[in-house]
Design a protein around this motif. Sequence first.
Motif, PDB file in Angstrom:
ATOM      1  N   UNK A   1       0.793  -1.231   0.000  1.00 18.80           N
ATOM      2  CA  UNK A   1       0.000   0.000   0.000  1.00 18.80           C
ATOM      3  C   UNK A   1       0.823   1.277   0.000  1.00 18.80           C
ATOM      4  N   UNK A   2       2.166   1.163   0.049  1.00 12.41           N
ATOM      5  CA  UNK A   2       3.042   2.333   0.080  1.00 12.41           C
ATOM      6  C   UNK A   2       4.192   2.150  -0.908  1.00 12.41           C
ATOM      7  N   UNK A   3       4.530   3.236  -1.620  1.00 12.18           N
ATOM      8  CA  UNK A   3       5.770   3.258  -2.407  1.00 12.18           C
ATOM      9  C   UNK A   3       6.534   4.518  -2.049  1.00 12.18           C
ATOM     10  N   UNK A   4       7.831   4.385  -1.768  1.00 10.84           N
ATOM     11  CA  UNK A   4       8.672   5.519  -1.386  1.00 10.84           C
ATOM     12  C   UNK A   4       9.904   5.616  -2.272  1.00 10.84           C
ATOM     13  N   UNK A   5      10.400   6.841  -2.429  1.00  7.67           N
ATOM     14  CA  UNK A   5      11.786   7.059  -2.805  1.00  7.67           C
ATOM     15  C   UNK A   5      12.351   8.087  -1.834  1.00  7.67           C
ATOM     16  N   UNK A   6      13.497   8.689  -2.136  1.00  8.80           N
ATOM     17  CA  UNK A   6      14.094   9.621  -1.176  1.00  8.80           C
ATOM     18  C   UNK A   6      13.333  10.933  -1.074  1.00  8.80           C
ATOM     19  N   UNK A   7      12.484  11.217  -2.059  1.00  8.51           N
ATOM     20  CA  UNK A   7      11.778  12.495  -2.102  1.00  8.51           C
ATOM     21  C   UNK A   7      10.426  12.472  -1.398  1.00  8.51           C
ATOM     22  N   UNK A   8       9.797  11.311  -1.335  1.00 12.31           N
ATOM     23  CA  UNK A   8       8.469  11.265  -0.747  1.00 12.31           C
ATOM     24  C   UNK A   8       7.875   9.879  -0.789  1.00 12.31           C
ATOM     25  N   UNK A   9       6.640   9.800  -0.313  1.00 13.98           N
ATOM     26  CA  UNK A   9       5.906   8.536  -0.269  1.00 13.98           C
ATOM     27  C   UNK A   9       4.533   8.720  -0.894  1.00 13.98           C
ATOM     28  N   UNK A  10       4.070   7.687  -1.571  1.00 15.15           N
ATOM     29  CA  UNK A  10       2.706   7.633  -2.106  1.00 15.15           C
ATOM     30  C   UNK A  10       1.989   6.517  -1.368  1.00 15.15           C
ATOM     31  N   UNK A  11       0.811   6.817  -0.823  1.00 13.34           N
ATOM     32  CA  UNK A  11       0.100   5.836  -0.019  1.00 13.34           C
ATOM     33  C   UNK A  11      -1.320   5.641  -0.530  1.00 13.34           C
ATOM     34  N   UNK A  12      -1.875   4.528  -0.173  1.00  8.45           N
ATOM     35  CA  UNK A  12      -3.247   4.210  -0.531  1.00  8.45           C
ATOM     36  C   UNK A  12      -4.220   5.259  -0.016  1.00  8.45           C
TER      37      UNK A  12
ATOM     38  N   UNK B   1      -7.293   7.230  -6.295  1.00 10.35           N
ATOM     39  CA  UNK B   1      -7.598   6.408  -7.456  1.00 10.35           C
ATOM     40  C   UNK B   1      -8.195   5.088  -6.975  1.00 10.35           C
ATOM     41  N   UNK B   2      -9.033   4.482  -7.809  1.00  2.00           N
ATOM     42  CA  UNK B   2      -9.565   3.157  -7.466  1.00  2.00           C
ATOM     43  C   UNK B   2      -8.440   2.137  -7.394  1.00  2.00           C
ATOM     44  N   UNK B   3      -7.459   2.283  -8.256  1.00  6.32           N
ATOM     45  CA  UNK B   3      -6.277   1.427  -8.224  1.00  6.32           C
ATOM     46  C   UNK B   3      -5.278   2.104  -7.286  1.00  6.32           C
ATOM     47  N   UNK B   4      -5.412   1.865  -5.974  1.00  7.82           N
ATOM     48  CA  UNK B   4      -4.644   2.680  -5.036  1.00  7.82           C
ATOM     49  C   UNK B   4      -3.695   1.902  -4.135  1.00  7.82           C
ATOM     50  N   UNK B   5      -3.421   0.653  -4.462  1.00  9.26           N
ATOM     51  CA  UNK B   5      -2.394  -0.092  -3.727  1.00  9.26           C
ATOM     52  C   UNK B   5      -1.037   0.354  -4.262  1.00  9.26           C
TER      53      UNK B   5
ATOM     54  N   UNK C   1       9.915   6.614 -12.348  1.00 11.16           N
ATOM     55  CA  UNK C   1       8.869   5.697 -11.884  1.00 11.16           C
ATOM     56  C   UNK C   1       8.138   5.109 -13.076  1.00 11.16           C
ATOM     57  N   UNK C   2       7.791   3.846 -12.955  1.00  8.44           N
ATOM     58  CA  UNK C   2       6.936   3.147 -13.920  1.00  8.44           C
ATOM     59  C   UNK C   2       5.686   2.737 -13.156  1.00  8.44           C
ATOM     60  N   UNK C   3       4.520   3.001 -13.751  1.00  6.51           N
ATOM     61  CA  UNK C   3       3.271   2.764 -13.029  1.00  6.51           C
ATOM     62  C   UNK C   3       2.325   1.873 -13.822  1.00  6.51           C
ATOM     63  N   UNK C   4       1.385   1.299 -13.114  1.00  5.30           N
ATOM     64  CA  UNK C   4       0.308   0.504 -13.705  1.00  5.30           C
ATOM     65  C   UNK C   4      -0.400   1.334 -14.776  1.00  5.30           C
ATOM     66  N   UNK C   5      -0.524   0.820 -16.005  1.00  2.00           N
ATOM     67  CA  UNK C   5      -1.165   1.591 -17.071  1.00  2.00           C
ATOM     68  C   UNK C   5      -2.613   1.953 -16.776  1.00  2.00           C
ATOM     69  N   UNK C   6      -3.249   1.256 -15.826  1.00  7.49           N
ATOM     70  CA  UNK C   6      -4.659   1.516 -15.514  1.00  7.49           C
ATOM     71  C   UNK C   6      -4.864   2.664 -14.527  1.00  7.49           C
ATOM     72  N   UNK C   7      -3.786   3.212 -13.989  1.00  5.55           N
ATOM     73  CA  UNK C   7      -3.926   4.370 -13.103  1.00  5.55           C
ATOM     74  C   UNK C   7      -4.407   5.587 -13.891  1.00  5.55           C
ATOM     75  N   UNK C   8      -5.164   6.453 -13.218  1.00  3.66           N
ATOM     76  CA  UNK C   8      -5.733   7.624 -13.873  1.00  3.66           C
ATOM     77  C   UNK C   8      -4.665   8.678 -14.152  1.00  3.66           C
ATOM     78  N   UNK C   9      -5.004   9.632 -15.023  1.00  5.70           N
ATOM     79  CA  UNK C   9      -4.096  10.735 -15.321  1.00  5.70           C
ATOM     80  C   UNK C   9      -3.822  11.561 -14.074  1.00  5.70           C
ATOM     81  N   UNK C  10      -4.848  11.739 -13.241  1.00 10.16           N
ATOM     82  CA  UNK C  10      -4.664  12.477 -11.994  1.00 10.16           C
ATOM     83  C   UNK C  10      -3.701  11.781 -11.062  1.00 10.16           C
ATOM     84  N   UNK C  11      -3.809  10.464 -10.959  1.00  7.34           N
ATOM     85  CA  UNK C  11      -2.895   9.695 -10.126  1.00  7.34           C
ATOM     86  C   UNK C  11      -1.475   9.794 -10.656  1.00  7.34           C
ATOM     87  N   UNK C  12      -1.331   9.744 -11.966  1.00  3.87           N
ATOM     88  CA  UNK C  12      -0.006   9.863 -12.577  1.00  3.87           C
ATOM     89  C   UNK C  12       0.652  11.191 -12.199  1.00  3.87           C
ATOM     90  N   UNK C  13      -0.089  12.277 -12.277  1.00  2.00           N
ATOM     91  CA  UNK C  13       0.452  13.589 -11.907  1.00  2.00           C
ATOM     92  C   UNK C  13       0.833  13.632 -10.434  1.00  2.00           C
TER      93      UNK C  13
END
Length: 219
Positions: free
Chosen positions: A60-71, A93-97, A109-121
């Motif tokens: 449910x979490x992805x981090x790098x040195x700059x920040x974290x993205x969480x569900x 996003x509905x795809x939020x794991x 970063x490489x992301x799930x193609x099904x993530x929304x444009x808003x999530x990508x930003x």
Amino acid sequence: MMRLSRCNGTPNIGVYASVNENLSLVAANSAPGFVEDIETVLGVETILTTISGSFVVGSLVRMNSNGAVVSGMIETAELERIKERIPVTVLPDKVNAAGNNILANDKGAIINPRLSAGAERNIADALGVEVVRSAIGGYDTVGSACVVTNKNCLCGMGATEQEIVLIRDVLGVEVKKGSVNHGSKHIGAGILCNSKGALVGDETTPIEMGKIEDGLDLY
């Protein structure tokens, strides 16, 4: 440094923790030995936590040195505690794991193609890197299909040459193939790593260990 480990009775240790170069978020119910393994092998400080009351923190979490993205399911108290240590963005996003659906280091970063444009930003802003959409090895859940550090990436045997070239270009690392936990293709579920070392699920065979050591440049 590399060490075999186990968490909550399973070798799928990547499900229960997320790590960057300096910090690891770890399932609150983890045994002290697992926490000690993370701190010793990866050279990080740890925060014991849940995400939305769940112990599958690594999913449910992805981090790098700059920040974290969480569900987006994270609870306010959990979010505030993590924010004390690292900037956090909630994935709307509905795809939020986030751990399963984002593969990232400090370069890209490489992301799930099904993530929304808003999530990508949001991911690009939170991690401070370029974001590209792609499946890897037949999996949209790229964060569970691979692991990456700031030096190297290890992905499953099903990754195509085109995908390997993409990983090299976007994440700026060398890429090799392998498996974990006696043939599992879910590399991200079985390995926790940064540029200092790797923890590997304890069902990993000696041959797999050798390929992981080589693929992550842990000599």
